[in-house]
Design a protein around this motif. Structure first.
Motif, PDB file in Angstrom:
ATOM      1  N   THR A 435       0.842  -1.195   0.000  1.00 18.02           N
ATOM      2  CA  THR A 435       0.000   0.000   0.000  1.00 18.02           C
ATOM      3  C   THR A 435       0.874   1.240   0.000  1.00 18.02           C
ATOM      4  OG1 THR A 435      -1.607  -1.226   1.352  1.00 18.02           O
ATOM      5  CG2 THR A 435      -1.936   1.144   1.136  1.00 18.02           C
ATOM      6  N   LEU A 436       0.890   1.960  -1.107  1.00 18.01           N
ATOM      7  CA  LEU A 436       1.699   3.177  -1.191  1.00 18.01           C
ATOM      8  C   LEU A 436       0.918   4.376  -1.711  1.00 18.01           C
ATOM      9  CD1 LEU A 436       5.105   1.784  -2.516  1.00 18.01           C
ATOM     10  CD2 LEU A 436       4.596   2.641  -0.225  1.00 18.01           C
ATOM     11  N   GLY A 437      -0.359   4.206  -1.973  1.00 20.91           N
ATOM     12  CA  GLY A 437      -1.153   5.336  -2.440  1.00 20.91           C
ATOM     13  C   GLY A 437      -2.443   4.879  -3.066  1.00 20.91           C
ATOM     14  N   ALA A 438      -3.253   5.869  -3.479  1.00 17.52           N
ATOM     15  CA  ALA A 438      -4.548   5.558  -4.075  1.00 17.52           C
ATOM     16  C   ALA A 438      -4.636   6.038  -5.516  1.00 17.52           C
ATOM     17  CB  ALA A 438      -5.670   6.203  -3.246  1.00 17.52           C
ATOM     18  N   ASP A 439      -3.539   6.580  -6.071  1.00 15.53           N
ATOM     19  CA  ASP A 439      -3.531   7.033  -7.451  1.00 15.53           C
ATOM     20  C   ASP A 439      -2.379   6.377  -8.198  1.00 15.53           C
ATOM     21  OD1 ASP A 439      -1.492   8.329  -6.133  1.00 15.53           O
ATOM     22  OD2 ASP A 439      -1.763  10.229  -7.176  1.00 15.53           O
ATOM     23  N   GLU A 440      -2.386   6.502  -9.510  1.00 14.28           N
ATOM     24  CA  GLU A 440      -1.388   5.835 -10.347  1.00 14.28           C
ATOM     25  C   GLU A 440       0.033   6.304 -10.042  1.00 14.28           C
ATOM     26  OE1 GLU A 440      -1.661   3.274 -12.449  1.00 14.28           O
ATOM     27  OE2 GLU A 440      -3.737   3.136 -11.775  1.00 14.28           O
ATOM     28  N   ALA A 441       0.172   7.578  -9.654  1.00 11.21           N
ATOM     29  CA  ALA A 441       1.507   8.125  -9.399  1.00 11.21           C
ATOM     30  C   ALA A 441       1.981   7.864  -7.975  1.00 11.21           C
ATOM     31  CB  ALA A 441       1.511   9.632  -9.667  1.00 11.21           C
ATOM     32  N   LEU A 442       1.136   7.245  -7.157  1.00 11.90           N
ATOM     33  CA  LEU A 442       1.464   6.939  -5.763  1.00 11.90           C
ATOM     34  C   LEU A 442       1.960   8.184  -5.010  1.00 11.90           C
ATOM     35  CD1 LEU A 442       3.333   3.515  -6.264  1.00 11.90           C
ATOM     36  CD2 LEU A 442       0.923   3.889  -5.713  1.00 11.90           C
ATOM     37  N   THR A 443       1.280   9.307  -5.258  1.00 12.90           N
ATOM     38  CA  THR A 443       1.736  10.584  -4.699  1.00 12.90           C
ATOM     39  C   THR A 443       1.672  10.614  -3.181  1.00 12.90           C
ATOM     40  OG1 THR A 443      -0.492  11.485  -5.070  1.00 12.90           O
ATOM     41  CG2 THR A 443       1.185  11.933  -6.751  1.00 12.90           C
ATOM     42  N   TRP A 444       0.763   9.832  -2.588  1.00 13.95           N
ATOM     43  CA  TRP A 444       0.690   9.792  -1.115  1.00 13.95           C
ATOM     44  C   TRP A 444       2.053   9.457  -0.537  1.00 13.95           C
ATOM     45  CZ3 TRP A 444       1.739   5.778   2.297  1.00 13.95           C
ATOM     46  CH2 TRP A 444       1.386   5.995   3.629  1.00 13.95           C
ATOM     47  N   PHE A 445       2.780   8.549  -1.188  1.00 15.17           N
ATOM     48  CA  PHE A 445       4.098   8.146  -0.705  1.00 15.17           C
ATOM     49  C   PHE A 445       5.216   8.998  -1.290  1.00 15.17           C
ATOM     50  CE2 PHE A 445       7.947   5.563  -1.408  1.00 15.17           C
ATOM     51  CZ  PHE A 445       8.312   5.362  -0.076  1.00 15.17           C
ATOM     52  N   THR A 446       5.216   9.163  -2.603  1.00 19.91           N
ATOM     53  CA  THR A 446       6.377   9.766  -3.258  1.00 19.91           C
ATOM     54  C   THR A 446       6.591  11.227  -2.867  1.00 19.91           C
ATOM     55  OG1 THR A 446       5.014  10.271  -5.199  1.00 19.91           O
ATOM     56  CG2 THR A 446       6.274   8.212  -5.233  1.00 19.91           C
ATOM     57  N   GLU A 447       5.518  11.999  -2.701  1.00 18.58           N
ATOM     58  CA  GLU A 447       5.684  13.411  -2.364  1.00 18.58           C
ATOM     59  C   GLU A 447       6.290  13.586  -0.972  1.00 18.58           C
ATOM     60  OE1 GLU A 447       2.067  15.530  -2.932  1.00 18.58           O
ATOM     61  OE2 GLU A 447       2.152  15.387  -5.141  1.00 18.58           O
ATOM     62  N   ARG A 448       5.834  12.793  -0.012  1.00 18.59           N
ATOM     63  CA  ARG A 448       6.332  12.948   1.360  1.00 18.59           C
ATOM     64  C   ARG A 448       7.715  12.348   1.549  1.00 18.59           C
ATOM     65  NH1 ARG A 448       0.502  11.587   4.154  1.00 18.59           N
ATOM     66  NH2 ARG A 448      -0.630  12.634   2.477  1.00 18.59           N
ATOM     67  N   ALA A 449       8.076  11.425   0.672  1.00 15.72           N
ATOM     68  CA  ALA A 449       9.394  10.796   0.780  1.00 15.72           C
ATOM     69  C   ALA A 449      10.415  11.426  -0.151  1.00 15.72           C
ATOM     70  CB  ALA A 449       9.281   9.301   0.490  1.00 15.72           C
ATOM     71  N   GLY A 450      10.067  12.530  -0.800  1.00 13.91           N
ATOM     72  CA  GLY A 450      11.024  13.194  -1.676  1.00 13.91           C
ATOM     73  C   GLY A 450      11.402  12.380  -2.885  1.00 13.91           C
ATOM     74  N   LEU A 451      10.443  11.620  -3.437  1.00 13.13           N
ATOM     75  CA  LEU A 451      10.734  10.683  -4.525  1.00 13.13           C
ATOM     76  C   LEU A 451       9.910  10.996  -5.782  1.00 13.13           C
ATOM     77  CD1 LEU A 451      10.811   7.444  -2.348  1.00 13.13           C
ATOM     78  CD2 LEU A 451      12.766   8.437  -3.549  1.00 13.13           C
ATOM     79  N   LYS A 452       9.689  12.273  -6.035  1.00 11.41           N
ATOM     80  CA  LYS A 452       8.872  12.656  -7.184  1.00 11.41           C
ATOM     81  C   LYS A 452       9.465  12.190  -8.511  1.00 11.41           C
ATOM     82  CE  LYS A 452       6.669  16.710  -5.116  1.00 11.41           C
ATOM     83  NZ  LYS A 452       6.454  18.181  -5.204  1.00 11.41           N
ATOM     84  N   ASP A 453      10.788  12.051  -8.566  1.00 12.28           N
ATOM     85  CA  ASP A 453      11.441  11.654  -9.814  1.00 12.28           C
ATOM     86  C   ASP A 453      11.682  10.152  -9.917  1.00 12.28           C
ATOM     87  OD1 ASP A 453      11.567  14.336 -10.575  1.00 12.28           O
ATOM     88  OD2 ASP A 453      13.477  14.629  -9.531  1.00 12.28           O
ATOM     89  N   ALA A 454      11.198   9.397  -8.956  1.00  8.04           N
ATOM     90  CA  ALA A 454      11.441   7.948  -8.967  1.00  8.04           C
ATOM     91  C   ALA A 454      10.593   7.257 -10.038  1.00  8.04           C
ATOM     92  CB  ALA A 454      11.112   7.365  -7.593  1.00  8.04           C
ATOM     93  N   ARG A 455      11.074   6.111 -10.467  1.00 12.04           N
ATOM     94  CA  ARG A 455      10.277   5.262 -11.363  1.00 12.04           C
ATOM     95  C   ARG A 455       9.163   4.616 -10.554  1.00 12.04           C
ATOM     96  NH1 ARG A 455      12.446  -0.278 -14.389  1.00 12.04           N
ATOM     97  NH2 ARG A 455      10.397  -0.960 -15.183  1.00 12.04           N
ATOM     98  N   ILE A 456       7.943   4.592 -11.098  1.00 13.82           N
ATOM     99  CA  ILE A 456       6.787   4.062 -10.385  1.00 13.82           C
ATOM    100  C   ILE A 456       6.302   2.783 -11.064  1.00 13.82           C
ATOM    101  CG2 ILE A 456       4.456   4.532  -9.553  1.00 13.82           C
ATOM    102  CD1 ILE A 456       6.581   6.379  -8.374  1.00 13.82           C
ATOM    103  N   LEU A 457       6.022   1.764 -10.261  1.00 13.90           N
ATOM    104  CA  LEU A 457       5.453   0.511 -10.776  1.00 13.90           C
ATOM    105  C   LEU A 457       4.358   0.039  -9.828  1.00 13.90           C
ATOM    106  CD1 LEU A 457       5.504  -1.931 -12.731  1.00 13.90           C
ATOM    107  CD2 LEU A 457       7.216  -2.970 -11.219  1.00 13.90           C
ATOM    108  N   ARG A 458       3.189  -0.253 -10.370  1.00 17.92           N
ATOM    109  CA  ARG A 458       2.098  -0.818  -9.571  1.00 17.92           C
ATOM    110  C   ARG A 458       1.800  -2.222 -10.098  1.00 17.92           C
ATOM    111  NH1 ARG A 458      -2.963   2.961  -8.691  1.00 17.92           N
ATOM    112  NH2 ARG A 458      -3.037   1.872  -6.705  1.00 17.92           N
ATOM    113  N   VAL A 459       1.855  -3.189  -9.197  1.00  9.20           N
ATOM    114  CA  VAL A 459       1.603  -4.582  -9.566  1.00  9.20           C
ATOM    115  C   VAL A 459       0.383  -5.062  -8.786  1.00  9.20           C
ATOM    116  CG1 VAL A 459       2.555  -6.898  -9.687  1.00  9.20           C
ATOM    117  CG2 VAL A 459       4.082  -4.929  -9.895  1.00  9.20           C
ATOM    118  N   ALA A 460      -0.654  -5.443  -9.508  1.00 12.12           N
ATOM    119  CA  ALA A 460      -1.913  -5.828  -8.871  1.00 12.12           C
ATOM    120  C   ALA A 460      -1.801  -7.188  -8.177  1.00 12.12           C
ATOM    121  CB  ALA A 460      -3.033  -5.867  -9.901  1.00 12.12           C
ATOM    122  N   SER A 461      -2.621  -7.378  -7.172  1.00 13.98           N
ATOM    123  CA  SER A 461      -2.678  -8.663  -6.472  1.00 13.98           C
ATOM    124  C   SER A 461      -3.220  -9.738  -7.405  1.00 13.98           C
ATOM    125  CB  SER A 461      -3.591  -8.553  -5.246  1.00 13.98           C
ATOM    126  OG  SER A 461      -3.857  -9.836  -4.703  1.00 13.98           O
TER     127      SER A 461
END
Length: 690
Positions: A435-461
Motif C-alpha cells: 500500500t503506497l497510495g490511491a492514485d497511479e503516481a502513488l503521490t501519497w508516498f512519493t511526495e512525502r518521501a522526496g521521490l517525485k522523480d522515482a520510477r513508479i510501478l504498480r503490480v496488482a494482487s
C-alpha cells in the motif's frame, strides 16, 4: 548473462524456484517487479513499487539483490519481519540459488543484552521487586549461553517487561570502547558482523536513527552498500519524522537520575550527595509531568490522557506559561547541580564520564525546548505514563533529497563524511509495500518521501477478490458522530461473529472505540463463554496473534480480536482463522492531532485543499491497509465490513471505494446474511457472494 536477463529465468515455469519448490506458481506480477528491481540495480536510481497482497514481493526483490553480487541493505518495518527475512527467506533463497552469501542481522541497542548494565541491574531499586528479580535471574542464566545476545531468543520475555531497560543500553548510557565488557559487547559484535556481510537486514527505526546520530557527529556507521531496499516502505515517512526531529522525555530524566545514583554510589561514594541529587532530578521530572497532568485531568484543555497536546505558543495549549517554564527551569537547575558534582569525579570511571556527557546532552535538549520551535517544524507534547516533548519536520521529503538519497560532501558540523565509493557508482534505492497510495503516481508516498522523480510501478494482487471477498456497509448503524456508534458496532459484531464461531477482527480508529467495543463484547459472552474476546493492550501483540490463529481448538472457544493502531497492518492470518474484518469508522487522520493540524495548515497556506490532498488520501491508504488483513491466500474467503455509512452516502466515498480491492458488494442485510452463512460451510470453492 546480464542481471536483467537472469532474473526472469529464475521465476519462469521450470526455473530454479519451480524446481526447488513444488508449490511455487509463476506470477506475471512477481516477475515484472523482479525485472524492474534488476534494472534499477543495474542502472542506479530510485524505484517505487506497490505490490498487492500475494504478489510475492519479498522474492521479487531478494532474487535480483542476491544475483547482483552487490552489498545490499534491507530495511523493513519491524523486528519480527527482520527475523523472518534473516532466519527464513534469505537463507532459503540463497540455498536455492546456490549462492555463498554472508548475511547479518542488525537491530537497535534495545534488542541486545548489555553485559555491563546487567551486572549493575542488581543495584537498581526495581530489582528489589520479587517479580523483576525472578526475570532478571532468567536473563542472567540465558546470558551465559547466548551468542548473539538478541533478546528475541529469550522465550517468554514480555516485550513490556521493566527488566528490559535494566539490561539493555541506549545511545545515552552506552560507554562505548571505555566499557569494561566492550570486547564481549553483543551490539559491537553485531556491528562487526554487519560490516563484513554481503546482505545486512535492519529496520526503518535503526536506519533513520543512524542518519540522525551520524549527523550529530556520533557516527554509528552501517555498511557501505550500493543497493538499499525498503520493504513496508509506507512506514518510512512517520518513522523518519520521529527520528529526524528532536525528542525529550521525562523517562530519559528518570533513567538519568537512577543511573546517577547507581554510578555515584558504585564509583564515588561519599564524594557527593548522590541520593539527594538523584532525588532532586526525579522530583523535578515528576513535577514537569504533573504540570501537564493536572491541566489535563482537571479538564483545563479538554485533552484526554494519552493524547497529543498542541504546542504552538510559548507553552503547550491549556498550560500556564509561568508554571511550565518554572518547571523547565527547576529541571535545568537540578541537572546543573548533578553536572557540577559529576565534573569533579568524572575521571574516576567511564560510567561517571558518560553520565556527565548524558547530563550535558539532556541539558542542551532542555534549552532547545525552552526556546521557540524551529521554522518548518511542529512541536507537541505526547502525554502517557511519561511525558514526551517532540519537535519534528512535517515530512521527510527534504531530508531524503538532501541527506539520504544524495551524500553531501560535509556533515552539518563541517567534518568530511567517510568515502562512499558506492554512491559514485549510482546507488540503487528500492521502495516497496502493498500500500503506497490511491492514485497511479502513488503521490501519497512519493511526495512525502522526496521521490517525485522515482520510477513508479504498480503490480496488482493475483487474488480473485470478486470471488473470494465481499464488502458490506450496514446502513442501520448510526452516524460515526453519534455517541452510541461504538456500542452499536459492538452489538452488530456480536450477532455476526457468533454464527462464524469467532474468526473476527475488529479494527478501530481510536483507543476510546477500542475500549467501548472490547468491553461490550466481553460483557456479551462473559457468562456463556461462547467466544473469547481478545483486546489489544491486554497481552503482548505476539501472544494475541498466536491465540487468534489457534481459534476454536484444544477445547477452547473461537476468538474475536478488537485492535487498533499497529494491527491495521502486519497482522497476517491466512486460512479460515480469519473470515470477517470489521472497520468501525473511515480512518481519517484525527483533526485535533498537532502534526495533522500543522500539515493541514501548511497545505492551506500554499493554496491547496487539505481534505482532498491530505485527509482523503490518508484515509484511503489506511482503509486499504485494514482491508488487506482479510485475504492472505488464494483459497481464503471473507467479508469486509465498514461500519461507516459515509462510505456509500458521501461523494468522496467513491474515491475510498476505488482504493479497495475489487470485492463483491453486498447491498442488503439479507445478502450479508447469505454470504455469512456461506462462510460457515467448510467448502473452499463456493464463492463468498450469494
Amino acid at each position: 548473462m546480464s542481471l536483467v536477463a537472469m532474473v526472469p529465468e529464475v521465476f519462469a515455469p521450470g526455473g530454479v524456484l519451480a524446481r526447488a519448490d513444488g508449490h511455487f506458481q509463476p506470477r506475471d506480477g512477481q516477475t515484472q517487479m523482479a525485472i524492474a528491481v534488476a534494472e534499477t540495480i543495474a542502472e542506479g536510481g530510485a524505484l517505487v513499487v506497490e505490490a498487492g497482497t500475494g504478489v510475492g514481493k519479498t522474492y521479487a526483490y531478494l532474487v535480483p539483490a542476491l544475483l547482483s553480487g552487490e552489498r545490499v541493505l534491507l530495511s523493513t518495518a519491524t523486528k519480527a519481519l527482520q527475523d523472518q527475512l534473516f532466519a527464513r527467506d534469505l537463507p532459503r533463497l540463497a540455498q536455492i540459488l546456490g549462492l555463498p552469501v554472508r548475511m547479518a542481522l542488525l537491530k537497535g541497542r534495545a534488542s541486545y543484552l548489555c553485559l555491563h548494565r546487567m551486572q549493575q541491574a542488581r543495584l537498581d531499586v526495581q530489582a528489589q521487586d520479587r517479580g523483576v528479580a525472578r526475570v532478571l535471574a532468567k536473563v542472567e542464566d540465558w546470558s551465559r549461553q547466548t551468542v548473539s545476545g538478541d533478546l528475541a531468543e529469550l522465550t517468554g520475555l514480555d516485550e513490556r517487561s521493566p527488566v528490559i531497560p535494566l539490561v539493555t543500553s541506549t545511545r545515552e548510557n552506552c560507554l562505548g570502547s571505555s566499557c569494561p565488557r566492550f570486547r564481549e559487547c553483543h551490539v559491537h559484535r553485531a556491528r562487526r558482523e554487519a560490516l563484513a556481510a554481503d546482505i545486512v537486514v535492519i529496520n526503518h527505526h535503526l536506519f533513520f536513527a543512524d542518519v540522525a546520530v551520524r549527523e550529530s557527529g556520533m557516527a554509528e556507521l552501517l555498511p557501505t552498500v550500493r543497493v538499499v531496499v525498503f520493504d513496508e516502505a509506507h512506514q518510512i515517512n512517520e518513522t523518519g519524522v520521529q527520528f529526524l526531529g528532536t525528542q525529550m522525555s521525562t523517562g530519559q530524566w528518570m533513567d538519568f537520575a537512577r543511573d546517577l545514583l547507581i554510578g555515584g554510589l558504585q564509583h564515588a561514594r561519599g564524594l557527593a550527595d548522590w541520593a539527594g541529587l538523584s532525588q532532586l532530578l526525579e522530583l523535578s521530572a515528576q513535577d514537569l509531568r504533573l504540570v501537564v497532568g493536572n491541566a489535563i485531568f482537571e479538564g483545563a484543555n479538554g485533552v484526554a490522557a494519552g493524547a497529543r497536546v498542541r504546542w504552538t505558543e510559548e507553552a503547550p495549549e491549556g498550560l500556564s506559561g509561568a508554571a511550565w517554564h518554572a518547571a523547565l527551569r527547576a529541571l535545568g537547575s537540578a541537572c546543573a547541580q548533578s553536572l557540577e558534582a559529576l565534573d569533579t569525579v568524572s575521571e574516576i570511571s567511564p560510567d561517571l564520564e558518560r553520565l556527565y556527557e548524558r547530563g550535558s546532552a539532556l541539558l542542551a535538549r532542555l534549552a532547545r525546548f525552552s526556546g521557540p520551535c524551529q521554522a518548518d517544524a511542529v512541536r507537541w507534547l505526547d502525554v502517557g505514563n511519561q511525558l514526551r516533548l517532540i519537535e519534528s519536520p512535517l515530512d521527510i521529503a527534504d531530508a531524503m533529497r538532501t541527506r539520504i538519497l544524495t551524500s553531501p560532501a560535509e556533515t552539518s558540523e563541517g567534518e568530511a563524511w567517510p568515502e562512499e565509493p558506492a554512491a559514485n557508482m549510482g546507488r540503487a534505492w528500492i521502495f516497496t509495500s502493498a500500500t503506497l497510495g490511491a492514485d497511479e503516481a502513488l503521490t501519497w508516498f512519493t511526495e512525502r518521501a522526496g521521490l517525485k522523480d522515482a520510477r513508479i510501478l504498480r503490480v496488482a494482487s493475483p487474488f480473485d477478490y470478486a470471488r473470494q471477498a465481499a464488502l458490506y456497509v450496514p446502513r442501520q448503524l448510526p452516524s460515526p458522530a453519534d455517541p452510541s456508534h461504538s456500542r452499536s458496532v459492538a452489538e452488530w459484531v456480536a450477532l455476526a461473529a457468533e454464527p462464524l464461531g469467532g474468526r473476527t477482527l475488529v479494527l478501530t480508529t481510536t483507543l476510546k472505540a477500542l475500549r467501548i467495543i472490547g468491553d461490550a463484547l466481553k460483557e456479551r459472552w462473559q457468562t456463556s463463554g461462547a467466544l473469547e474476546v481478545l483486546v489489544q493492550g491486554e497481552w503482548p501483540k505476539r501472544r494475541l496473534m498466536e491465540r487468534f490463529r489457534e481459534g476454536a481448538s484444544h477445547g477452547r472457544p473461537g476468538c474475536v480480536l478488537v485492535a487498533s493502531a499497529s494491527f491495521w497492518e502486519g497482522f497476517d492470518v491466512p486460512g479460515d482463522a480469519l473470515q470477517l474484518v470489521v472497520i468501525d469508522k473511515l480512518p481519517f487522520p484525527p483533526p485535533g492531532d498537532p502534526l495533522v493540524e500543522a500539515r493541514t495548515q501548511h497545505i492551506e497556506r500554499a493554496g491547496g485543499k487539505a481534505f482532498t490532498s491530505y485527509a482523503l488520501p490518508e484515509a484511503a491508504v489506511a482503509l486499504k491497509q485494514g482491508a488487506g488483513r482479510l485475504i492472505r491466500h488464494e483459497t481464503d474467503r471473507g467479508i469486509l465490513v465498514v461500519g461507516d455509512t459515509r462510505l456509500v452516502t458521501m461523494g468522496y466515498g467513491k474515491r475510498l471505494l476505488a482504493a479497495l480491492p475489487p470485492m463483491c458488494r453486498l447491498e442488503s442485510p439479507e445478502e450479508f446474511e447469505s454470504a455469512l452463512m456461506a462462510l460457515t460451510k467448510p467448502s473452499t470453492t463456493d464463492p463468498t457472494c450469494p
